[in-house]
Scaffold this active site. Structure first.
Site, mmCIF file in Angstrom:
data_model
loop_
_atom_site.group_PDB
_atom_site.id
_atom_site.type_symbol
_atom_site.label_atom_id
_atom_site.label_comp_id
_atom_site.label_asym_id
_atom_site.label_seq_id
_atom_site.Cartn_x
_atom_site.Cartn_y
_atom_site.Cartn_z
ATOM 1 N N SER A 40 0.872 -1.178 0.000
ATOM 2 C CA SER A 40 0.000 0.000 0.000
ATOM 3 C C SER A 40 0.904 1.221 0.000
ATOM 4 O O SER A 40 1.580 1.515 0.981
ATOM 5 C CB SER A 40 -0.906 0.006 1.235
ATOM 6 O OG SER A 40 -1.773 -1.093 1.201
ATOM 7 N N MET A 59 3.540 2.664 5.141
ATOM 8 C CA MET A 59 3.335 1.664 4.102
ATOM 9 C C MET A 59 3.074 0.306 4.756
ATOM 10 O O MET A 59 3.635 0.000 5.806
ATOM 11 C CB MET A 59 4.601 1.602 3.244
ATOM 12 C CG MET A 59 4.511 0.686 2.054
ATOM 13 S SD MET A 59 6.105 0.603 1.165
ATOM 14 C CE MET A 59 6.239 2.267 0.536
ATOM 15 N N CYS A 60 2.219 -0.501 4.129
ATOM 16 C CA CYS A 60 1.962 -1.843 4.652
ATOM 17 C C CYS A 60 1.927 -2.845 3.506
ATOM 18 O O CYS A 60 1.925 -2.465 2.338
ATOM 19 C CB CYS A 60 0.666 -1.885 5.462
ATOM 20 S SG CYS A 60 -0.844 -1.805 4.496
ATOM 21 N N THR A 61 1.928 -4.128 3.866
ATOM 22 C CA THR A 61 1.816 -5.167 2.856
ATOM 23 C C THR A 61 0.400 -5.724 2.860
ATOM 24 O O THR A 61 -0.248 -5.805 3.909
ATOM 25 C CB THR A 61 2.803 -6.331 3.098
ATOM 26 O OG1 THR A 61 2.607 -6.824 4.417
ATOM 27 C CG2 THR A 61 4.227 -5.892 2.923
ATOM 28 N N THR A 77 -1.013 -6.311 6.612
ATOM 29 C CA THR A 77 -0.180 -6.265 7.805
ATOM 30 C C THR A 77 0.490 -4.903 7.844
ATOM 31 O O THR A 77 1.120 -4.484 6.875
ATOM 32 C CB THR A 77 0.877 -7.390 7.770
ATOM 33 O OG1 THR A 77 0.201 -8.641 7.619
ATOM 34 C CG2 THR A 77 1.698 -7.414 9.047
#
Length: 185
Positions: A40, A59-61, A77
């Protein structure tokens, strides 16, 4: 006076619904190419939670996988304080490929999710209209297969977010972090 207020509210609601109907969906959407790991990169929203929390966001996955019946299992996550938090969502397919619905078990909000555009191997632009008893809000997500995206893709995200009525202060390119970025399939 009351009739005038109701008319104004009715027109505002109709405008919000009409605006979402104008949001396109990726032509010839290919679910199997959309699955996998995404980062993201950008988030834009006019919701109150976003305004309250955007200074904390990173930022995330997100891992997207297809279920046997064509829905999408979405697992994000992200860093929260000193730990990693995971959120699972099941996006229910609609009759239109690339368009999904989701109801939050926690908040009861209903989400109309549209994959607006993607080339599958680089980026995806996703728009969501969120409805709950306190009103509606709009959210736009920019996903990337890597932690970096070209300035042109970032500008497209910003431009599309503005087209959805989101103000510049509600459009965020998420700060990079290595926290909670463990490799996943």
């Amino acid at each position: 006076m009351q009739a005038t207020l109701l008319s104004i509210l009715g027109l505002a609601l109709l405008g919000a619904l009409h605006a979402q109907e104008d949001v396109p969906v990726q032509a010839d959407f290919q679910e199997d190419q959309f699955t996998g790991k995404w980062y993201s990169i950008g988030l834009a929203s006019n919701s109150n939670w976003f305004k309250d929390k955007k200074h904390l966001m990173k930022m995330c996955t997100t891992i997207i996988s297809a279920t046997a019946d064509g829905n999408l299992e979405v697992t994000s996550t992200y860093p929260k304080a000193d730990r990693c938090e995971t959120r699972n969502s099941l996006y229910i397919k609609t009759e239109q490929p690339g368009r999904f619905s989701y109801t939050s078990p926690r908040w009861g909000s209903k989400h109309d999710i549209r994959v607006v555009e993607t080339n599958y191997n680089e980026y995806a632009l996703v728009a969501t209209q969120i409805s709950k008893n306190t009103g509606t809000s709009t959210m736009v997500l920019l996903y990337s297969r890597t932690k970096e995206l070209s300035p042109e893709r970032l500008e497209r995200f910003t431009q599309f977010s503005r087209e959805q009525g989101l103000a510049d202060e509600n459009i965020l390119i998420l700060p990079k972090t290595d926290k909670c970025m463990a490799d996943a399939a």
